[in-house]
Design a protein around this motif. Structure first.
Motif, PDB file in Angstrom:
ATOM      1  N   ALA A 161       0.834  -1.207   0.000  1.00  6.63           N
ATOM      2  CA  ALA A 161       0.000   0.000   0.000  1.00  6.63           C
ATOM      3  C   ALA A 161       0.862   1.247   0.000  1.00  6.63           C
ATOM      4  CB  ALA A 161      -0.929  -0.005   1.210  1.00  6.63           C
ATOM      5  N   ALA A 162       1.918   1.247   0.815  1.00  2.50           N
ATOM      6  CA  ALA A 162       2.798   2.410   0.891  1.00  2.50           C
ATOM      7  C   ALA A 162       3.491   2.669  -0.436  1.00  2.50           C
ATOM      8  CB  ALA A 162       3.825   2.202   2.010  1.00  2.50           C
ATOM      9  N   SER A 163       3.932   1.613  -1.092  1.00  6.48           N
ATOM     10  CA  SER A 163       4.651   1.763  -2.359  1.00  6.48           C
ATOM     11  C   SER A 163       3.797   2.474  -3.406  1.00  6.48           C
ATOM     12  CB  SER A 163       5.074   0.392  -2.887  1.00  6.48           C
ATOM     13  OG  SER A 163       5.896  -0.282  -1.960  1.00  6.48           O
ATOM     14  N   ALA A 164       2.509   2.172  -3.416  1.00  4.86           N
ATOM     15  CA  ALA A 164       1.613   2.764  -4.401  1.00  4.86           C
ATOM     16  C   ALA A 164       1.327   4.236  -4.135  1.00  4.86           C
ATOM     17  CB  ALA A 164       0.294   1.989  -4.427  1.00  4.86           C
ATOM     18  N   LEU A 165       1.656   4.716  -2.936  1.00  5.54           N
ATOM     19  CA  LEU A 165       1.360   6.095  -2.559  1.00  5.54           C
ATOM     20  C   LEU A 165       2.563   7.022  -2.691  1.00  5.54           C
ATOM     21  CD1 LEU A 165      -0.817   5.326   0.586  1.00  5.54           C
ATOM     22  CD2 LEU A 165      -1.616   6.165  -1.615  1.00  5.54           C
ATOM     23  N   VAL A 166       3.680   6.499  -3.226  1.00  9.98           N
ATOM     24  CA  VAL A 166       4.895   7.292  -3.424  1.00  9.98           C
ATOM     25  C   VAL A 166       4.910   7.853  -4.845  1.00  9.98           C
ATOM     26  CG1 VAL A 166       7.421   7.254  -3.430  1.00  9.98           C
ATOM     27  CG2 VAL A 166       6.151   5.862  -1.774  1.00  9.98           C
ATOM     28  N   ILE A 167       5.161   9.156  -4.976  1.00 11.18           N
ATOM     29  CA  ILE A 167       5.245   9.752  -6.308  1.00 11.18           C
ATOM     30  C   ILE A 167       6.491   9.241  -7.034  1.00 11.18           C
ATOM     31  CG2 ILE A 167       4.083  11.868  -5.542  1.00 11.18           C
ATOM     32  CD1 ILE A 167       6.854  13.245  -5.741  1.00 11.18           C
ATOM     33  N   VAL A 168       6.499   9.358  -8.348  1.00 16.52           N
ATOM     34  CA  VAL A 168       7.709   9.065  -9.109  1.00 16.52           C
ATOM     35  C   VAL A 168       8.800  10.045  -8.667  1.00 16.52           C
ATOM     36  CG1 VAL A 168       8.761   9.031 -11.392  1.00 16.52           C
ATOM     37  CG2 VAL A 168       6.446   8.135 -11.069  1.00 16.52           C
ATOM     38  N   GLY A 169       9.948   9.520  -8.305  1.00 25.44           N
ATOM     39  CA  GLY A 169      11.026  10.334  -7.768  1.00 25.44           C
ATOM     40  C   GLY A 169      10.973  10.484  -6.257  1.00 25.44           C
ATOM     41  N   GLY A 170       9.908   9.939  -5.634  1.00 28.29           N
ATOM     42  CA  GLY A 170       9.758  10.020  -4.187  1.00 28.29           C
ATOM     43  C   GLY A 170      10.354   8.820  -3.480  1.00 28.29           C
ATOM     44  N   TRP A 171      10.147   8.763  -2.162  1.00 33.58           N
ATOM     45  CA  TRP A 171      10.852   7.808  -1.316  1.00 33.58           C
ATOM     46  C   TRP A 171       9.910   6.976  -0.461  1.00 33.58           C
ATOM     47  CZ3 TRP A 171      16.155   7.453  -1.667  1.00 33.58           C
ATOM     48  CH2 TRP A 171      16.797   8.490  -2.359  1.00 33.58           C
ATOM     49  N   LEU A 172      10.201   5.692  -0.383  1.00 34.11           N
ATOM     50  CA  LEU A 172       9.583   4.786   0.577  1.00 34.11           C
ATOM     51  C   LEU A 172      10.561   4.636   1.736  1.00 34.11           C
ATOM     52  CD1 LEU A 172       7.251   2.816   1.249  1.00 34.11           C
ATOM     53  CD2 LEU A 172       8.555   1.040   0.044  1.00 34.11           C
ATOM     54  N   ALA A 173      10.073   4.820   2.989  1.00 30.72           N
ATOM     55  CA  ALA A 173      10.976   4.891   4.140  1.00 30.72           C
ATOM     56  C   ALA A 173      10.488   4.016   5.292  1.00 30.72           C
ATOM     57  CB  ALA A 173      11.119   6.346   4.598  1.00 30.72           C
ATOM     58  N   PRO A 174      10.681   2.699   5.207  1.00 36.28           N
ATOM     59  CA  PRO A 174      10.330   1.832   6.331  1.00 36.28           C
ATOM     60  C   PRO A 174      11.393   1.885   7.436  1.00 36.28           C
ATOM     61  CG  PRO A 174      10.413   0.626   4.223  1.00 36.28           C
ATOM     62  CD  PRO A 174      11.122   1.927   4.030  1.00 36.28           C
ATOM     63  N   LEU A 175      10.934   1.943   8.692  1.00 42.78           N
ATOM     64  CA  LEU A 175      11.801   1.773   9.856  1.00 42.78           C
ATOM     65  C   LEU A 175      11.600   0.342  10.326  1.00 42.78           C
ATOM     66  CD1 LEU A 175      10.760   4.896   9.818  1.00 42.78           C
ATOM     67  CD2 LEU A 175      11.852   4.999  12.055  1.00 42.78           C
ATOM     68  N   THR A 176      12.650  -0.455  10.285  1.00 44.81           N
ATOM     69  CA  THR A 176      12.479  -1.881  10.498  1.00 44.81           C
ATOM     70  C   THR A 176      13.772  -2.476  11.055  1.00 44.81           C
ATOM     71  OG1 THR A 176      11.793  -3.928   9.371  1.00 44.81           O
ATOM     72  CG2 THR A 176      13.112  -2.378   8.086  1.00 44.81           C
ATOM     73  N   VAL A 177      13.884  -3.797  10.986  1.00 45.61           N
ATOM     74  CA  VAL A 177      15.122  -4.464  11.386  1.00 45.61           C
ATOM     75  C   VAL A 177      15.868  -4.896  10.121  1.00 45.61           C
ATOM     76  CG1 VAL A 177      14.307  -5.217  13.644  1.00 45.61           C
ATOM     77  CG2 VAL A 177      13.890  -6.663  11.647  1.00 45.61           C
ATOM     78  N   GLU A 178      17.168  -4.989  10.240  1.00 40.36           N
ATOM     79  CA  GLU A 178      18.014  -5.251   9.073  1.00 40.36           C
ATOM     80  C   GLU A 178      17.633  -6.543   8.363  1.00 40.36           C
ATOM     81  OE1 GLU A 178      22.705  -4.473   8.218  1.00 40.36           O
ATOM     82  OE2 GLU A 178      22.187  -5.605  10.020  1.00 40.36           O
ATOM     83  N   SER A 179      17.169  -7.535   9.119  1.00 38.39           N
ATOM     84  CA  SER A 179      16.850  -8.834   8.528  1.00 38.39           C
ATOM     85  C   SER A 179      15.648  -8.781   7.586  1.00 38.39           C
ATOM     86  CB  SER A 179      16.592  -9.863   9.631  1.00 38.39           C
ATOM     87  OG  SER A 179      15.505  -9.472  10.437  1.00 38.39           O
ATOM     88  N   GLU A 180      14.834  -7.722   7.644  1.00 35.05           N
ATOM     89  CA  GLU A 180      13.661  -7.612   6.781  1.00 35.05           C
ATOM     90  C   GLU A 180      13.945  -6.843   5.491  1.00 35.05           C
ATOM     91  OE1 GLU A 180      10.499  -5.948   9.110  1.00 35.05           O
ATOM     92  OE2 GLU A 180      10.012  -7.878  10.025  1.00 35.05           O
ATOM     93  N   TYR A 181      15.198  -6.416   5.303  1.00 35.79           N
ATOM     94  CA  TYR A 181      15.547  -5.598   4.140  1.00 35.79           C
ATOM     95  C   TYR A 181      15.179  -6.287   2.832  1.00 35.79           C
ATOM     96  CZ  TYR A 181      18.637  -2.803   1.076  1.00 35.79           C
ATOM     97  OH  TYR A 181      19.158  -2.015   0.081  1.00 35.79           O
ATOM     98  N   GLY A 182      15.600  -7.534   2.677  1.00 33.03           N
ATOM     99  CA  GLY A 182      15.347  -8.242   1.423  1.00 33.03           C
ATOM    100  C   GLY A 182      13.866  -8.413   1.148  1.00 33.03           C
ATOM    101  N   GLN A 183      13.096  -8.765   2.170  1.00 35.77           N
ATOM    102  CA  GLN A 183      11.658  -8.960   1.984  1.00 35.77           C
ATOM    103  C   GLN A 183      10.974  -7.661   1.583  1.00 35.77           C
ATOM    104  OE1 GLN A 183       9.440  -9.862   5.508  1.00 35.77           O
ATOM    105  NE2 GLN A 183       7.690 -10.703   4.391  1.00 35.77           N
ATOM    106  N   ILE A 184      11.348  -6.558   2.214  1.00 32.74           N
ATOM    107  CA  ILE A 184      10.712  -5.284   1.909  1.00 32.74           C
ATOM    108  C   ILE A 184      11.056  -4.839   0.492  1.00 32.74           C
ATOM    109  CG2 ILE A 184      10.789  -2.813   2.475  1.00 32.74           C
ATOM    110  CD1 ILE A 184      10.810  -3.661   5.422  1.00 32.74           C
TER     111      ILE A 184
END
Length: 215
Positions: A161-184
């Motif tokens: 849902a978050a990805s679809a709400l980012v403009i072209v040239g904009g940023w997705l910024a999850p705060l998470t744990v390092e182990s979830e990087y690949g999945q995200i």
């Protein structure tokens, strides 16, 4: 503000700035640090009757919620002008971002009624120009320069849902744990290119991920 309340505010401000300095972050101006004291007071009182966050003690909130969210605010790209905090909960990281980056137009999306009510009260008390959207973020009908998310339910659905709400040239910024990087990265899809994860203070290998949406 009474003399006693003023002393309490100064104490919280000093504690917060000490924790920021210990984590390698820049200290806040005293007026901003004191506004965090008002936020903390409101959060503790509401948390006594509403389950806003599992961390209920002052020191835990300062260390785990405030310091991490302030670090996120400082690490976000300087060019962004609008930010959505998706699944804002008790206001992290959106409210600290607004306090630290007042130039940003911040929207807090929270579909749970009691949490949305808390967010509206916090925005009113702190006198910050933040919009609270008390429904699912997908119903906003707009996109943003940056979409942040932290400790959300159903991470897979939230990232999509978050990805679809980012403009072209904009940023997705999850705060998470390092182990979830690949999945995200996989959930966000091939439209995003990713910077190196930004370590966040507080341990547990917490990171800020920054993915830019390409054309």
């Amino acid at each position: 503000m009474s003399e006693i309340e003023g002393r309490a505010g100064e104490d919280i401000a000093r504690r917060l700035n000490r924790l920021l300095a210990e984590s390698g972050q820049a200290e806040l101006d005293i007026d901003i640090a004191t506004r965090f004291e008002a936020y903390l007071d409101l959060l503790v009182r509401w948390n006594a009757r509403t389950n806003l966050t599992a961390i209920r003690d002052e020191d835990g909130i300062l260390r785990r919620h405030f310091v991490e969210s302030i670090a996120c605010a400082h690490a976000l790209p300087t060019e962004i002008r609008s930010l959505l905090d998706l699944g804002s909960g008790a206001g992290f990281p959106g409210i600290p971002i607004s306090l630290c980056r007042p130039e940003l137009q911040v929207t807090l999306a929270e579909s749970q009624g009691k949490k949305a009510a808390f967010l509206r009260e916090a925005v009113r008390r702190l006198e910050i120009p933040v919009l609270v959207h008390g429904s699912r973020a997908e119903t906003l009908g707009r996109t943003f320069d940056c979409v942040a998310l932290r400790a959300v339910d159903r991470m897979e659905d939230a990232v999509r849902a978050a990805s679809a709400l980012v403009i072209v040239g904009g940023w997705l910024a999850p705060l998470t744990v390092e182990s979830e990087y690949g999945q995200i990265r996989e959930l966000a899809g091939p439209a995003f290119t990713w910077n190196r994860p930004v370590p966040l203070p507080g341990g547990d290998r917490r990171v800020l991920l920054l993915g830019r949406r390409e054309g």
